[in-house]
Motif scaffolding. Structure first.
Motif, PDB file in Angstrom:
ATOM      1  N   CYS A  15       0.939  -1.336   0.058  1.00  0.00           N
ATOM      2  CA  CYS A  15       0.033   0.024  -0.158  1.00  0.00           C
ATOM      3  C   CYS A  15       0.896   1.319  -0.039  1.00  0.00           C
ATOM      4  CB  CYS A  15      -0.822  -0.064   0.982  1.00  0.00           C
ATOM      5  SG  CYS A  15      -2.018  -1.250   1.108  1.00  0.00           S
ATOM      6  N   GLU A  29       0.851  11.875   5.916  1.00  0.00           N
ATOM      7  CA  GLU A  29       0.031  11.878   4.784  1.00  0.00           C
ATOM      8  C   GLU A  29      -0.452  10.467   4.391  1.00  0.00           C
ATOM      9  OE1 GLU A  29       0.010  13.867   0.528  1.00  0.00           O
ATOM     10  OE2 GLU A  29       1.815  13.642   1.530  1.00  0.00           O
ATOM     11  N   ASN A  32      -2.756   8.649   6.573  1.00  0.00           N
ATOM     12  CA  ASN A  32      -4.220   9.230   6.281  1.00  0.00           C
ATOM     13  C   ASN A  32      -4.602   8.533   5.158  1.00  0.00           C
ATOM     14  OD1 ASN A  32      -4.268  10.516   8.645  1.00  0.00           O
ATOM     15  ND2 ASN A  32      -3.708  12.488   7.563  1.00  0.00           N
ATOM     16  N   GLN A  33      -3.944   8.395   4.042  1.00  0.00           N
ATOM     17  CA  GLN A  33      -4.388   7.673   2.771  1.00  0.00           C
ATOM     18  C   GLN A  33      -4.724   6.315   2.835  1.00  0.00           C
ATOM     19  OE1 GLN A  33      -1.853   8.875  -0.661  1.00  0.00           O
ATOM     20  NE2 GLN A  33      -1.816  11.024  -0.055  1.00  0.00           N
ATOM     21  N   SER A  35      -5.472   4.735   5.634  1.00  0.00           N
ATOM     22  CA  SER A  35      -6.502   4.614   6.571  1.00  0.00           C
ATOM     23  C   SER A  35      -7.856   4.743   6.065  1.00  0.00           C
ATOM     24  CB  SER A  35      -6.464   5.623   7.771  1.00  0.00           C
ATOM     25  OG  SER A  35      -5.326   5.206   8.585  1.00  0.00           O
ATOM     26  N   LYS A  36      -8.117   5.517   4.930  1.00  0.00           N
ATOM     27  CA  LYS A  36      -9.265   5.768   3.955  1.00  0.00           C
ATOM     28  C   LYS A  36      -9.671   4.179   3.504  1.00  0.00           C
ATOM     29  CE  LYS A  36      -8.283  10.304   2.054  1.00  0.00           C
ATOM     30  NZ  LYS A  36      -7.902  10.838   0.872  1.00  0.00           N
ATOM     31  N   TYR A  37      -8.862   3.345   3.509  1.00  0.00           N
ATOM     32  CA  TYR A  37      -9.008   1.926   2.903  1.00  0.00           C
ATOM     33  C   TYR A  37      -9.081   1.013   4.161  1.00  0.00           C
ATOM     34  CZ  TYR A  37      -8.674   4.572  -1.343  1.00  0.00           C
ATOM     35  OH  TYR A  37      -8.998   5.523  -2.521  1.00  0.00           O
ATOM     36  N   GLU A  39      -7.944   0.401   8.141  1.00  0.00           N
ATOM     37  CA  GLU A  39      -7.652   0.916   9.388  1.00  0.00           C
ATOM     38  C   GLU A  39      -6.396   0.679  10.169  1.00  0.00           C
ATOM     39  OE1 GLU A  39      -9.169   0.896  13.887  1.00  0.00           O
ATOM     40  OE2 GLU A  39     -10.844   0.775  12.317  1.00  0.00           O
ATOM     41  N   GLU A  42      -1.027   5.310  12.795  1.00  0.00           N
ATOM     42  CA  GLU A  42       0.023   6.100  12.164  1.00  0.00           C
ATOM     43  C   GLU A  42       1.517   5.396  12.452  1.00  0.00           C
ATOM     44  OE1 GLU A  42       2.053  10.661  12.648  1.00  0.00           O
ATOM     45  OE2 GLU A  42       0.145  10.119  13.479  1.00  0.00           O
TER      46      GLU A  42
END
Length: 116
Positions: A15, A29, A32-33, A35-37, A39, A42
């Motif tokens: 990923c 960043e 966050n990207q 985590s959109k897909y 969980e 960080e």
């Protein structure tokens, strides 16, 4: 969506490389990207990024930030591009094989259930 932690651990490298290929990113960043897909904490991203740099799949550079300290951006190297393509191929073969196993397994279960 809740995902088995071992699944996440195995695919996080893929990923990160894929997202960095699309656009140079800094760690927060990327988290966050992803985590959109999926969980993901960080803190799970940074060990992956360190390993990718150590293995020369990514390089880094600093960019001044108006919101605090400079940000370390990650970019894919030529070696990383080759590795990413290998990972994508392996991932596709793996997921296709698992899907086939699950589909065939369902068919066997149905046959067994009806033959009793």
């Amino acid at each position: 969506m809740e995902v088995n932690p071992q699944f996440k651990k195995g695919v996080l490298e893929l990923c990160c490389l894929f997202l960095i290929q699309k656009k140079d990113c800094y760690g927060y960043e990327l988290a966050n990207q992803v985590s959109k897909y999926i969980e993901v904490a960080e803190g799970a991203i940074y060990p992956v990024l360190r390993r990718l740099v150590k293995e020369e799949y990514c390089s880094t550079y600093l960019v001044e930030s108006n919101e605090g300290p400079s940000r370390k951006y990650y970019q894919l190297t030529v070696k990383g591009e080759i590795y990413l393509n290998e990972l994508i191929s392996e991932w596709n073969n793996f997921t296709d094989s698992v899907a086939k196993l699950l589909t065939e397994g369902e068919a066997v279960n149905e046959e067994t259930r009806f033959s009793k």
